[in-house]
Enzyme design. Structure first.
Site, PDB file in Angstrom:
ATOM      1  N   SER A  93       0.821  -1.204   0.000  1.00  0.00           N
ATOM      2  CA  SER A  93       0.000   0.000   0.000  1.00  0.00           C
ATOM      3  C   SER A  93       0.855   1.254   0.000  1.00  0.00           C
ATOM      4  O   SER A  93       1.968   1.259   0.548  1.00  0.00           O
ATOM      5  CB  SER A  93      -0.896  -0.003   1.247  1.00  0.00           C
ATOM      6  N   TYR A 152      -2.520  -0.264   9.987  1.00  0.00           N
ATOM      7  CA  TYR A 152      -2.718  -0.801   8.637  1.00  0.00           C
ATOM      8  C   TYR A 152      -1.426  -0.678   7.828  1.00  0.00           C
ATOM      9  O   TYR A 152      -0.970  -1.642   7.214  1.00  0.00           O
ATOM     10  CB  TYR A 152      -3.855  -0.055   7.934  1.00  0.00           C
TER      11      TYR A 152
END
Length: 336
Positions: free
Chosen positions: A128, A153
């Site tokens: 990501s 995350y």
């Protein structure tokens, strides 16, 4: 790579990738636990698009379940694995951190073990843009250090890259991590800005605009993401013979490990994004300006030089085209 396992096949990117692979005549095994992080019906409707293909099959369980994962890899032979299953969302990681550990860490090590034990030729996995964390040098380059995540995350995605590297080093497992930049488009996730904005505007409700609108994002259209992943699957990473331990390159390694950015290589202001959406819907948004949220970053911007050089691909869909296609899909899907 003829037979491919896609984890998260009922997800936004997984569904799009599976469809393209099936259209090419490849065999795809999907895995998804169809959880309720967002509307499971949307996930089932995505899967329904894949069911007519004779070379598609699907398993429904949580990839954190070690026994089920061992069984899946024992009963099937995969040339490549694309891991797109994850507990997504930066903001949700502040509320339910354990979900990120279970799926993004425990689930990922089960994927790595399955690949190692069954001789998979290439593992491609979703990282990501959030791994860039506190970095401010733009555009973000895969050759930059990414050791300062600002959400769990992001930390879990960075951990995936490190876990993959250990398997590439120990077991010569070829792995490629893909850092996706703000993916949007038809069949998108309901927890993401474009979906939330569109729903609110059509329902006549105000939209929440964080950091008082002073946000910039490298918005990347779903078809560009899928094309990038598609090309990477057959591009198995090779050891970088020039890699040096006294000046380590964060993007490559002495073993078959690689990371790439997949982004539009174009920083767009959030207010411009909203303006285009208003034009496509034909209605002005009532805006509720709010401060920056914890775990968020003010800007993202992808350097894709490595992707262009090695994969011969550069995303190019404009937000004008991409948002228009999303709004058209949204109206059709929800019969508006």
């Amino acid at each position: 790579m003829e037979t491919i396992l896609i984890t998260g096949a009922a997800g936004f990117i997984g569904h799009g990738l599976a469809k393209r692979l099936l259209e090419q005549g490849r065999t795809v095994v999907g895995l998804d636990n169809i959880n309720d992080y967002y509307d499971p019906q949307l996930k089932r409707d995505r899967l329904a698009q894949l069911q007519p293909f004779k070379t598609f099959s699907h398993a429904e369980f949580n990839m954190a379940d070690r026994q089920e994962m061992e069984k899946l890899f024992a009963e099937s032979s995969f040339d490549a694995v694309v891991n797109l299953a994850a507990q997504a969302g930066v903001r949700y990681s502040l509320i339910n951190p354990h979900s990120y550990v279970d799926t993004n860490l425990v689930g990922f090590v089960n994927v790595l073990e399955g690949c190692r034990q069954s001789g998979v030729k290439h593992l491609v996995y979703a990282s990501s843009s959030s791994v860039y964390g506190a970095n401010t040098k733009m555009p973000f380059s895969v050759h930059d250090n990414v050791d300062h995540p600002v959400s769990l995350y992001a930390a879990s995605k960075k951990a995936n890259e490190l876990m993959a590297h250990s398997y590439s080093h120990l077991f010569n497992l070829a792995t490629t991590g893909l850092r996706f930049f703000t993916v949007y488009g038809p069949w998108g996730r309901p927890d993401m800005a474009l979906f939330l904005f569109t729903k609110a505007i059509l329902e006549g409700r105000p939209i929440d605009v964080f950091n008082n609108g002073e946000m910039e994002r490298d918005f990347t259209y779903i078809d560009d993401i899928v094309e990038g992943v598609l090309r990477v699957i057959d591009h198995v990473p090779q050891p970088n013979k020039e890699w040096r331990g006294d000046a380590p390159d964060p993007a490559t390694s002495y073993c078959p490990w690689r990371v790439f950015n997949i982004g539009n290589n174009n920083k767009e202001k959030l207010m411009r994004y909203i303006e285009v959406l208003e034009q496509c819907i034909g209605r002005k948004a009532e805006k509720n300006f709010l401060p920056m949220q914890n775990g968020d970053v003010p800007a993202t911007y992808a350097n894709v030089d490595d992707l262009v050089r090695e994969i011969d691909f550069k995303p190019s869909t404009s937000i004008e085209d991409g948002i228009e296609r999303f709004v058209q899909w949204y109206r059709e899907y929800y019969r508006i």
